[in-house]
Write a protein that holds these residues in place. Sequence first.
Motif, PDB file in Angstrom:
ATOM      1  N   GLU A 871       0.833  -1.219   0.000  1.00 50.67           N
ATOM      2  CA  GLU A 871       0.000   0.000   0.000  1.00 50.67           C
ATOM      3  C   GLU A 871       0.862   1.262   0.000  1.00 50.67           C
ATOM      4  OE1 GLU A 871      -1.141  -2.221   3.029  1.00 50.67           O
ATOM      5  OE2 GLU A 871      -1.904  -3.333   1.309  1.00 50.67           O
ATOM      6  N   GLY A 872       2.143   1.074  -0.131  1.00 47.38           N
ATOM      7  CA  GLY A 872       3.010   2.242  -0.171  1.00 47.38           C
ATOM      8  C   GLY A 872       3.336   2.795   1.200  1.00 47.38           C
ATOM      9  N   LYS A 873       3.019   2.021   2.245  1.00 50.13           N
ATOM     10  CA  LYS A 873       3.272   2.507   3.608  1.00 50.13           C
ATOM     11  C   LYS A 873       4.510   1.848   4.200  1.00 50.13           C
ATOM     12  CE  LYS A 873      -1.466   3.475   5.035  1.00 50.13           C
ATOM     13  NZ  LYS A 873      -2.598   2.977   5.806  1.00 50.13           N
ATOM     14  N   LEU A 874       5.116   2.550   5.126  1.00 54.08           N
ATOM     15  CA  LEU A 874       6.220   1.972   5.877  1.00 54.08           C
ATOM     16  C   LEU A 874       5.642   1.354   7.138  1.00 54.08           C
ATOM     17  CD1 LEU A 874       8.747   4.960   5.623  1.00 54.08           C
ATOM     18  CD2 LEU A 874       8.370   3.087   4.012  1.00 54.08           C
ATOM     19  N   VAL A 875       5.743   0.024   7.237  1.00 55.42           N
ATOM     20  CA  VAL A 875       5.132  -0.638   8.390  1.00 55.42           C
ATOM     21  C   VAL A 875       6.120  -1.643   8.996  1.00 55.42           C
ATOM     22  CG1 VAL A 875       3.242  -2.101   9.191  1.00 55.42           C
ATOM     23  CG2 VAL A 875       2.810  -0.407   7.429  1.00 55.42           C
ATOM     24  N   GLY A 876       6.256  -1.561  10.303  1.00 58.74           N
ATOM     25  CA  GLY A 876       7.028  -2.565  11.028  1.00 58.74           C
ATOM     26  C   GLY A 876       8.503  -2.231  11.170  1.00 58.74           C
ATOM     27  N   VAL A 877       9.162  -3.072  11.975  1.00 57.24           N
ATOM     28  CA  VAL A 877      10.589  -2.867  12.170  1.00 57.24           C
ATOM     29  C   VAL A 877      11.334  -3.351  10.931  1.00 57.24           C
ATOM     30  CG1 VAL A 877      10.494  -3.050  14.690  1.00 57.24           C
ATOM     31  CG2 VAL A 877      10.834  -5.098  13.307  1.00 57.24           C
ATOM     32  N   ILE A 878      12.545  -2.862  10.798  1.00 61.95           N
ATOM     33  CA  ILE A 878      13.364  -3.259   9.658  1.00 61.95           C
ATOM     34  C   ILE A 878      13.581  -4.774   9.701  1.00 61.95           C
ATOM     35  CG2 ILE A 878      15.666  -3.053   8.628  1.00 61.95           C
ATOM     36  CD1 ILE A 878      14.133  -0.472   8.332  1.00 61.95           C
ATOM     37  N   GLY A 879      13.317  -5.419   8.586  1.00 64.84           N
ATOM     38  CA  GLY A 879      13.467  -6.879   8.550  1.00 64.84           C
ATOM     39  C   GLY A 879      13.661  -7.349   7.132  1.00 64.84           C
ATOM     40  N   ALA A 880      13.526  -8.668   6.969  1.00 65.71           N
ATOM     41  CA  ALA A 880      13.859  -9.283   5.675  1.00 65.71           C
ATOM     42  C   ALA A 880      13.071  -8.680   4.516  1.00 65.71           C
ATOM     43  CB  ALA A 880      13.603 -10.778   5.760  1.00 65.71           C
ATOM     44  N   THR A 881      11.878  -8.183   4.794  1.00 66.66           N
ATOM     45  CA  THR A 881      11.075  -7.658   3.684  1.00 66.66           C
ATOM     46  C   THR A 881      11.610  -6.317   3.182  1.00 66.66           C
ATOM     47  OG1 THR A 881       9.606  -6.660   5.304  1.00 66.66           O
ATOM     48  CG2 THR A 881       8.933  -8.784   4.417  1.00 66.66           C
ATOM     49  N   ASP A 882      12.577  -5.766   3.879  1.00 72.37           N
ATOM     50  CA  ASP A 882      13.127  -4.477   3.437  1.00 72.37           C
ATOM     51  C   ASP A 882      14.357  -4.640   2.556  1.00 72.37           C
ATOM     52  OD1 ASP A 882      11.248  -2.923   4.867  1.00 72.37           O
ATOM     53  OD2 ASP A 882      12.268  -3.518   6.701  1.00 72.37           O
ATOM     54  N   MET A 883      14.701  -5.876   2.269  1.00 71.79           N
ATOM     55  CA  MET A 883      15.897  -6.081   1.464  1.00 71.79           C
ATOM     56  C   MET A 883      15.623  -5.689   0.014  1.00 71.79           C
ATOM     57  SD  MET A 883      17.943  -9.265   3.005  1.00 71.79           S
ATOM     58  CE  MET A 883      16.800 -10.587   2.823  1.00 71.79           C
ATOM     59  N   VAL A 884      16.652  -5.186  -0.612  1.00 67.52           N
ATOM     60  CA  VAL A 884      16.546  -4.722  -1.989  1.00 67.52           C
ATOM     61  C   VAL A 884      17.780  -5.206  -2.754  1.00 67.52           C
ATOM     62  CG1 VAL A 884      15.179  -2.654  -1.472  1.00 67.52           C
ATOM     63  CG2 VAL A 884      17.666  -2.540  -1.332  1.00 67.52           C
ATOM     64  N   TYR A 885      17.765  -4.977  -4.032  1.00 69.17           N
ATOM     65  CA  TYR A 885      18.944  -5.308  -4.825  1.00 69.17           C
ATOM     66  C   TYR A 885      20.044  -4.299  -4.523  1.00 69.17           C
ATOM     67  CZ  TYR A 885      16.339  -8.825  -7.257  1.00 69.17           C
ATOM     68  OH  TYR A 885      15.624  -9.959  -7.542  1.00 69.17           O
ATOM     69  N   ILE A 886      21.205  -4.797  -4.189  1.00 62.98           N
ATOM     70  CA  ILE A 886      22.270  -3.881  -3.775  1.00 62.98           C
ATOM     71  C   ILE A 886      23.508  -3.967  -4.655  1.00 62.98           C
ATOM     72  CG2 ILE A 886      21.584  -3.646  -1.352  1.00 62.98           C
ATOM     73  CD1 ILE A 886      23.545  -5.892  -0.664  1.00 62.98           C
ATOM     74  N   GLY A 887      23.557  -4.925  -5.543  1.00 61.63           N
ATOM     75  CA  GLY A 887      24.762  -4.995  -6.369  1.00 61.63           C
ATOM     76  C   GLY A 887      24.654  -6.075  -7.429  1.00 61.63           C
ATOM     77  N   ASP A 888      25.544  -6.009  -8.383  1.00 63.65           N
ATOM     78  CA  ASP A 888      25.497  -6.915  -9.522  1.00 63.65           C
ATOM     79  C   ASP A 888      26.900  -7.490  -9.747  1.00 63.65           C
ATOM     80  OD1 ASP A 888      25.200  -8.212 -11.886  1.00 63.65           O
ATOM     81  OD2 ASP A 888      24.505  -6.479 -13.037  1.00 63.65           O
ATOM     82  N   PRO A 889      27.056  -8.782  -9.592  1.00 68.02           N
ATOM     83  CA  PRO A 889      28.390  -9.362  -9.780  1.00 68.02           C
ATOM     84  C   PRO A 889      28.809  -9.456 -11.249  1.00 68.02           C
ATOM     85  CG  PRO A 889      26.810 -11.086  -9.287  1.00 68.02           C
ATOM     86  CD  PRO A 889      26.063  -9.786  -9.196  1.00 68.02           C
ATOM     87  N   ASN A 890      27.872  -9.181 -12.151  1.00 64.69           N
ATOM     88  CA  ASN A 890      28.202  -9.305 -13.576  1.00 64.69           C
ATOM     89  C   ASN A 890      28.926  -8.054 -14.057  1.00 64.69           C
ATOM     90  OD1 ASN A 890      26.656 -11.837 -14.106  1.00 64.69           O
ATOM     91  ND2 ASN A 890      24.983 -10.549 -13.393  1.00 64.69           N
ATOM     92  N   PRO A 891      30.057  -8.209 -14.703  1.00 59.92           N
ATOM     93  CA  PRO A 891      30.800  -7.029 -15.147  1.00 59.92           C
ATOM     94  C   PRO A 891      30.142  -6.353 -16.353  1.00 59.92           C
ATOM     95  CG  PRO A 891      31.948  -9.019 -15.800  1.00 59.92           C
ATOM     96  CD  PRO A 891      30.764  -9.461 -15.001  1.00 59.92           C
ATOM     97  N   ASP A 892      30.439  -5.061 -16.514  1.00 58.06           N
ATOM     98  CA  ASP A 892      29.993  -4.358 -17.715  1.00 58.06           C
ATOM     99  C   ASP A 892      30.779  -4.878 -18.916  1.00 58.06           C
ATOM    100  OD1 ASP A 892      28.392  -2.887 -16.085  1.00 58.06           O
ATOM    101  OD2 ASP A 892      29.758  -1.181 -15.944  1.00 58.06           O
ATOM    102  N   PHE A 893      32.056  -4.996 -18.717  1.00 56.72           N
ATOM    103  CA  PHE A 893      32.863  -5.587 -19.779  1.00 56.72           C
ATOM    104  C   PHE A 893      34.139  -6.172 -19.194  1.00 56.72           C
ATOM    105  CE2 PHE A 893      33.937  -1.060 -19.733  1.00 56.72           C
ATOM    106  CZ  PHE A 893      35.335  -1.056 -19.708  1.00 56.72           C
ATOM    107  N   THR A 894      34.721  -7.077 -19.946  1.00 58.43           N
ATOM    108  CA  THR A 894      36.013  -7.653 -19.571  1.00 58.43           C
ATOM    109  C   THR A 894      36.961  -7.392 -20.737  1.00 58.43           C
ATOM    110  OG1 THR A 894      35.396  -9.760 -20.510  1.00 58.43           O
ATOM    111  CG2 THR A 894      34.990  -9.483 -18.173  1.00 58.43           C
TER     112      THR A 894
END
Lengths: 1063, 565
Positions: A871-894
Amino acid sequence: MYLMSFCCKKNHYLLKVFTTISFVLILIASPTINSLGANPTASGSETLQQSTITGKVADANGQAIPGVSVVVKGTTQGTITSVDGNFTLTNVPSNGTLQFSFVGMLSQEVAVSGQKTINVTMQDDVIGLDEVVAIGYGTQKKRDLASAVTVINTEEMSKQPVANVATALQGLAPGIQVTATRGGDPDIVIRGIGTTTGNNNPLYVIDGIPSGGSYVNPSDIESMQVLKDAASTAIYGSRGANGVILITTKSGKSAKIGVPKVSISSYYGFEEPWKLLDLTNTAEWASVVYASNKAVTGGTPPALATWIVEQNGGKFKGPETDWQSELFQSGAITNNVVNVSGGTDAGNYFFSAEQYKQEGIIILTPNERLSVRMNSNWKSNKFSFGENISFTYNQNRSEVVPDGRSAIQSAMNNTPNLPVYDATKQPGGFADFNWTNPDYSPYASGHDAGNVIAYLSRIKNMNYNKRFMASAYGEYQIINGLTFRSTFGITSTDNNTRNFTLATAGQRLPNTTLSESNSWTYNWIWDQTLNYSKQIGQHNFNLMGTYSSEYSKNHNFNASGQSIQTEVNDVLSKVESNFAVGGGESETSRISYLGRLTYNYAGKYILVANVRRDGSSKFNTGSKWGTFPSASVAWNISEESFMDDLKASTPMSRMKLRGSYGLVGNDGPIGAYSYVPVLSASNYNNGTAGIVGQTVSNLTKNPNLKWEKSEQLDLGTELGFFKNALSVEVDFYNKKTKDMLVNIPIPGSSGSSASITRNVGSILNRGWEFQATYRKSLGDFSYSIGANLSTNYNEVLDLAGQVISAGGSEFASSSTRTEAGRPIGQFYGYKTLGLFQTQAEIDAYVDANGLKMQPNAAPGDIKFYKKPNAEGKLVGVIGATDMVYIGDPNPDFTYGVNLSADYKGLDLTVFFQGVQGNDLLGILTAWTEGMHNNFNLGKNALNRWTPTNTNTTVPRAVRGDPNKNTNISDRYIYDGSYLRLKNLTVGYTLPKAWVNYVKLSNVRVYATGRNLLTFTKYPFYDPEIGSGYVGLSASGNSSTARGIDNGYYPQARAILMGIQIDF
Amino acid sequence: MVSCTESFITRDFDKGSYDPGSFFTTKARADQALVGAYTYLQNQYGQTWGGVHVMHMALSDDLYETPKAAGFSPWNNIINFRINANDTNDPWNSWYAAIQRVNTALDNMKLAQAADPAFTKADLDVMEGQAYFLRGFYYYSLFDYYPKDKIVLRTTQVLNPGENYIKAPSTEAETFAFIEADLKKAQELLVKGTNTTSGYDKWRASRGAATALLGKLYLNKKDYAKAAAEFKKLLPGVGDAAYGTYALGDYRANFTLAGANNSEAIFEVEFANVTTPSNQRGGGNQNWSFNDHNAWAGMLGWNFAVPTYKLDDFEKWTETIDGKPTTVYDYRVYASFLGVPNGINLTLGTRTVNWIEQGWFKKEWYAANGIDITNLKTGNDKPMTGASYYVIGGLDSYGSFGIRKRANESNINLPNNDPTSTVINLRLLRLSDIMLNYAECLANINSSNLTATDVNSGVYWVDMVRIRANNVMTGDQSHLYSARPGVKGQLPLTTPLMASKSWTLMQAIEHERYVEGYGEGWRREDLKRWQKGASFVKGKSGWTGWQSLILPVPQQELDRNSLMK
């Protein structure tokens, strides 16, 4: 005996088809037999004056070239130059033209024009257009290739000593990403990761025999090609989806007939870690740990830390053990190779023996390889035959420590106040191993990090691998142009692991244990190939049909037990208690029918069409068979006459366009019996004995599995400039895996919460590959510059709604996530928003209900991002549902850049390799600045947040980590880009006059530096992190858990000195 | 010269395993399927810890979060019953996996009996009876721990991948009836008597076990009459020998190795060190142990704290010992806790330690109770200073045990042994539990009958439990149970207890169940039945979900089962 059985059933129509094709081929050939047989020299009604021509062929240095093909143009009449470069041709029309061709040289045409003697000087072909390239069940000139095949420059490879084939490939060719792994062979990914289930290793084919790995001594390699697109890999259909590396080992060469050529090469050197971390000393550690414990209500710092801080003014003058220095070493590498080769007109032979020894940069992790090889090829009129036999023995000792941590992590974690050895300094007299002795207990320091030196000394985890490969072939030329070849190969691998732990007093290693396991794999493959080549005017045809059958059996057993004795007892007969045995066996088999048509008109227009039908025992009846077609076309535009003007007016000398499209199958991600329901043991202990139980474990077996398919498009161009001194290749590829074998988890209420493999996924890999080489000779000075760059865009298109979580660690059950719409194996965790500076900030960080989102936080703790709910609301303490994509191990180029230069015997090779734009998950951050327990720390922990040091990114010290500052977060994400001087070799070839004086033919000495320079922002040991991961709760496979560093065995810096002697 | 096509690539026989379609052809093999179904008891109660362990096996309402446990993530997951936590997920998955095994056994036993002439109908009855009990037990556990209307019922094994993995849950009434039917079938098919019947494996389910569980099913539904009828069958003096003969013995013996399968045992999970399996078939080492009490502590980590303040819930009195007035507790304290402060040395193997060294202690409690701890030392002979809590017992990482029941005393704190493991059986159903359940039924059926001598009064049965508690234990370390060996305890009987505390019989039963079954997992089910979950979590901020004392349907199940809404 499956091999010899002829147990065909009524419905195996494919065999009939195959037989029919064979007959058709023979029929096509029949008129040729007649015409050639009747009048081999006829060339029309016009009779011209004919004469005998002799001559000599030499290279630019005046050295005779044996084996040059000399053919009267437009006929089949020809010969080959002798050992001294001479040739004689009779009945040559006086107005004819002679064609001279030789691998690695530019072909030449010389008009006879009445001459009786024709001497020719051949020029080196800098880009090897006439080089014959192995393409799988056949060869083709590089000029005529219509698909994406990268030919590895083995000459350059041979100048740089490498430990294994995969390392040699690193950075040498575009589209091939090579990353170091722990200990073993590096990871190779060709054109991106195409499956989520199994590994992405390419198929190695050594001398025509598919092999489970790059089991070949690098110095035995004659040529190596990497097949990248569907049109080229299709011929290895069932296992070609991840690309194919074709290796041809050396065959005999001799300067003089019957006189063997002997080569000896040897190098010796040292390697060491190129970087160590800056860790705290005891007093610094004490200051942090004292604070972190005091930050907890009622927390008690370790006694030592309390003493240092409270009673000794923050100082410590005891022993300071540098655990990193204790763990790492400067390790020797030696390599010795002898090979003998030679031949006569009837055949040739090649023997080699190799010894490779590496002490490793971590103590007690030696690696040793011994190998021998024998290849020979013989010819008798229309029959030729030969064999390749090799035996490799490899033994290594791993650095695994028993508490689930990596050796490197253990060394980082242990505190410097603890000595390595106890007062006795005797073998086994390690500090901290006797837990009853408080003087040496790590508990005085309040942690349980093991004495890694003691572990490595007391635990001997050995791996012994023996590999025997033998193949023999016979080829018969049925008629001119039509050959039948049968190749039979056997591979037998014996892998023995022996884990021996010697008990020590105290609890660390309470028992002397021994476990041995042995896995033996026997594999045979039998290929029968008909090959027909026909030239009609400018039309060149080649038809190939192969029937291939393959069988593999793995048998394994293991035994283990304990001994109460403490002396060295690493044989099972000394085991006294806790016996356990086990064993198993599995079989797989495949059958393939494959056909290939190659058509080439005047070297301008090339068409290659493949079709392959594969059957695999890994699938159920009804799903066993898959058909995989592919086709490629190429147009050598520069051969067109309308290009003559352009070639004359611009530097452009060559242009080829090619395209291919095809489908390749893959049964690799699943094992044997993937559809067969089985029972598994499930025993109940009745108090005095184990009562055998059985339970069905077939919930995860899927009878409906079928082939995973990879649909691949490749468009490429090859350009030459300045008479081909500069060659450029550009490829675009689009590779889509379909019906991908994906493990789909099932609900626990079914009775199993495991996964079932289904054909549901799809992955896209799309990229560009660029390669350019410039070669130039200026008198005695010649040089070349090569560069390559490749990009790969990876996207999971469909995963049937599933999310694959992998990369578990002791901080989270997973740290990567794979789902549709994103690249594979993205890092997934918490996003940080800096540090809380005041309690007011924490109190104000509330959710939609006004409740604190980080109730356990205190000033100095990390503020985590809260993800809005549906619903677009911030609810509850910080937990697993707050995880997001934080990085990409795939290189742009080699990319890779290599330079080589020669001047009067001096040679220089410089090779840079780089990766750009990838992220790494440096879990080591948790050890250097986690402060959640009493382990040793990195110096940056001294810059932690305190009320007086607020301008920092390092959070406060607090034991137990109530705010979970150690959550997998963007704080662990580092730019993994690096540029590395992979190899620098300077060599000197002694003048011929000198070496001839001592009856040698060639002597080269060289020095090599490996990984001399590394440019990277990555703060830990090494940025070259591949798949595989060790640590507590480690999970994930090589596809979905990449780039995670929790103490990866780093790449070493090495200095080597070598000599190569030929006589 | 050419290998055959389709047959060459057909390898549908995995030598490493047996084919379920052809394996179950004899009685012995059918029993292997049944044994496989039992195994989950050892798996679940022996190796995992999670939501069930914390709520059932650990200290129930005595969970006490020490500062050192603050922020420990598994702990938080449990405290808040997160639906995506393994601690919520594991029991759900494990019980269903166990049910799948039971159904595999049920599906195959009949086939085996038809194939094996030596496999009699009587044999089949006994085996089916056990299978029905086990299925009833596993469903009972799901029904008890998860929302009652979210249970998926299955009567046959899931064999056909891709087709019937997903199934909708049944209604509460359907599930209740299913469990009731299974337990009744078990009662009917199982042999007469107890698991001490000659020739019958002690670890297998008995008719008594089915009866006790059926009674509990009714009791939790507050169908007291039906529950009482079932419980009564098992009770000494009033029971029906056809359902077994049970008797109260030495209280402490219920928690010792020697007391395994004693006369009070109705159903137990067996644990033992068996390192040389007699008939191993890929099973590996079968060294089962039970390690619930002690989560991995880490270094100087945390532990399930022994809530020493809870000692106040036990009755105590003062005796003069060695001329000094000494506080003496209900003897069950000494069998339940480690570290009760009586200052008596205990010999553990070759080492003599003071009980005071074992366990977590809150300094303030000792101060409040006037106990001088000035001279107390930790296991490594360091003075106790500083913190409120001590991890006592030495240098190892394990800290110590919270509760003594099932603690592996021979291993405590001794180098080379892992004190977190114990091979002492886990009593899932024992007689005093059933007696007190019966007392509760009677108290609800006829609360006015308080005649201590009347077997139809709850007082009679509570008294039986209390009288036993006063008897000097004869088990191991008997000197610990009484400050004066040979002297009986001074617990009053139920009637004077009720009078002194102004308790109703129901309150007396609540108290008795607490002290008698301390740490045995009775408490959660009791609190749930008595609807006291809400008052229990009062004041414990963030303990969401504890009011109902049930775990939520795991997120994983919701994600994977589209029919589970």
